[in-house]
Design a protein around this motif. Structure first.
Motif, mmCIF file in Angstrom:
data_model
loop_
_atom_site.group_PDB
_atom_site.id
_atom_site.type_symbol
_atom_site.label_atom_id
_atom_site.label_comp_id
_atom_site.label_asym_id
_atom_site.label_seq_id
_atom_site.Cartn_x
_atom_site.Cartn_y
_atom_site.Cartn_z
ATOM 1 N N ILE A 1 0.837 -1.197 0.000
ATOM 2 C CA ILE A 1 0.000 0.000 0.000
ATOM 3 C C ILE A 1 0.875 1.251 0.000
ATOM 4 N N ALA A 2 1.919 1.238 0.816
ATOM 5 C CA ALA A 2 2.810 2.398 0.910
ATOM 6 C C ALA A 2 3.459 2.676 -0.439
ATOM 7 N N PHE B 1 0.838 4.115 -2.855
ATOM 8 C CA PHE B 1 0.514 5.491 -2.488
ATOM 9 C C PHE B 1 1.655 6.441 -2.859
ATOM 10 N N THR B 2 2.890 5.991 -2.638
ATOM 11 C CA THR B 2 4.045 6.812 -3.018
ATOM 12 C C THR B 2 4.028 7.071 -4.522
ATOM 13 N N ILE C 1 1.326 9.695 -5.338
ATOM 14 C CA ILE C 1 1.728 11.041 -4.925
ATOM 15 C C ILE C 1 2.823 11.582 -5.846
ATOM 16 N N LEU D 1 1.157 12.777 -8.920
ATOM 17 C CA LEU D 1 0.482 14.065 -8.708
ATOM 18 C C LEU D 1 1.495 15.206 -8.710
ATOM 19 N N ILE D 2 2.668 14.968 -8.079
ATOM 20 C CA ILE D 2 3.701 16.012 -8.039
ATOM 21 C C ILE D 2 4.212 16.299 -9.446
ATOM 22 N N LEU E 1 2.573 15.872 -12.240
ATOM 23 C CA LEU E 1 1.479 16.603 -12.911
ATOM 24 C C LEU E 1 1.531 18.074 -12.541
ATOM 25 N N GLU E 2 1.699 18.310 -11.241
ATOM 26 C CA GLU E 2 1.783 19.669 -10.697
ATOM 27 C C GLU E 2 2.901 20.452 -11.396
ATOM 28 N N ARG E 3 4.051 19.789 -11.554
ATOM 29 C CA ARG E 3 5.202 20.452 -12.201
ATOM 30 C C ARG E 3 4.914 20.771 -13.650
ATOM 31 N N ILE F 1 2.012 21.238 -15.082
ATOM 32 C CA ILE F 1 1.038 22.324 -15.175
ATOM 33 C C ILE F 1 1.717 23.666 -14.875
ATOM 34 N N SER F 2 2.598 23.666 -13.852
ATOM 35 C CA SER F 2 3.315 24.902 -13.511
ATOM 36 C C SER F 2 4.139 25.390 -14.697
ATOM 37 N N LEU G 1 3.576 24.773 -17.898
ATOM 38 C CA LEU G 1 2.646 25.277 -18.912
ATOM 39 C C LEU G 1 2.149 26.681 -18.564
ATOM 40 N N GLU G 2 1.945 26.915 -17.274
ATOM 41 C CA GLU G 2 1.427 28.217 -16.838
ATOM 42 C C GLU G 2 2.426 29.334 -17.131
#
Lengths: 66, 225
Positions: free
Chosen positions: A43-44, A47-48, A51, A54-55, A57-59, A61-62, A64-65
């Motif tokens: 599970i760990a 989950f890692t 996450i 997601l990080i 993806l975040e980068r 998008i940043s 692209l912005e």
């Protein structure tokens, strides 16, 4: 005398009844032999992975912005 | 701006890592019927808390939109309702499985808590249908905002308030013992509260990503025109 005998018997019966009460079944044994930690590790890891994704993806998008 | 900050996202990920792993290992009250499934408290219940949090955020932006018609409020209201809906679906799915192994059925047809949850999701489904049915952007945003302001108290009434006064198998209804019975076990709280915080944060994190994607999409569409 008879009353005392009955009383003693009643107390004994109460103890007997108590001893027969089944404890709800729990998976303690699984933890004792340690294998639940295998599942926890899996599970760990999952989950890692999520996450981290997601990080990233975040980068993206940043970036692209800008 | 909070949307681009990292610290709260990592804090939430930490809470979740703790809840996901220690939630399986921590000691729980040994009770008949629920047995180990009591651990679902750490996974099933936070889905609903996350849904409520996102729907609250959504209705806040709908109110803001009606006060000042800024498109951004409309985008935020719609996106947070979508993510909230997703968590609601996961709440129903996980609850259904939990019900199968404790109540013996995936769905109790007359149960007010279960049907209330289904009605709440249908109310929000209608919100998305309404949005897709109106072509004109300002009209759509205004209609959707008004609908959302009615939808929010309705879903709260059918999922939370109404079942409290009716007979339900689900905990915290009129005839069943509330989760206080288990909550008294402070060991459960030790995992439950971080789990709720973690899932709510993760829900908002996903919301911010989708919201930023929507903004980029609109921006690129405007550049094309």
């Amino acid at each position: 005398m008879k009353r005392i005998k009955l009383l003693v018997l009643a107390m004994f019966a109460f103890l007997l009844g108590n001893a027969q009460d089944a404890v709800p079944e729990m998976s303690d044994a699984l933890r004792q032999n340690g294998k639940i930690y295998v599942v926890v590790t899996v599970i760990a890891i999952i989950f890692t992975g999520i996450i981290s994704y997601l990080i990233s993806l975040e980068r993206k998008i940043s970036k692209l912005e800008k | 701006m909070w949307i681009r900050k990292y610290w709260w996202k990592l804090l939430g990920a930490g809470f979740l890592m703790y809840a996901l792993t220690y939630g399986l290992l921590c000691p729980v009250p040994a009770l008949d019927i629920t047995n180990e499934t009591i651990r679902n408290l750490f996974y099933h219940v936070p889905m609903w808390f996350t849904m409520y949090a996102l729907f609250t955020y959504s209705v806040y932006h709908s109110i803001q939109y009606l006060r000042r018609a800024v498109d951004d409020h409309d985008i935020q209201a719609r996106t947070s309702a979508e993510i909230g809906f997703l968590f609601g679906v996961m709440g129903i799915a996980t609850g259904s499985i939990w019900a199968k192994y404790t109540w013996g059925t995936y769905w109790e047809p007359k149960d007010p808590k279960l049907n209330g949850a289904a009605i709440a999701l249908l109310i929000y489904l209608a919100y998305f249908v309404l949005r897709s049915a109106v072509e004109d952007e300002t009209k759509r945003a205004r209609l959707a905002a008004v609908y959302n302001i009615f939808a929010f108290p309705m879903q709260l009434a059918v999922t939370y308030i109404m079942p409290k006064f009716m007979l339900s198998l689900h905990p915290s209804s009129a005839d069943t013992v509330s989760f206080k019975q288990y909550d008294l076990d402070s060991k459960l709280r030790l995992v439950f509260y971080p789990a709720v915080a973690g899932w709510v944060i993760l829900g908002f994190w996903i919301f911010t990503l989708v919201y930023r994607y929507q903004l980029l999409k609109i921006k690129s569409e405007n550049e094309e025109n």
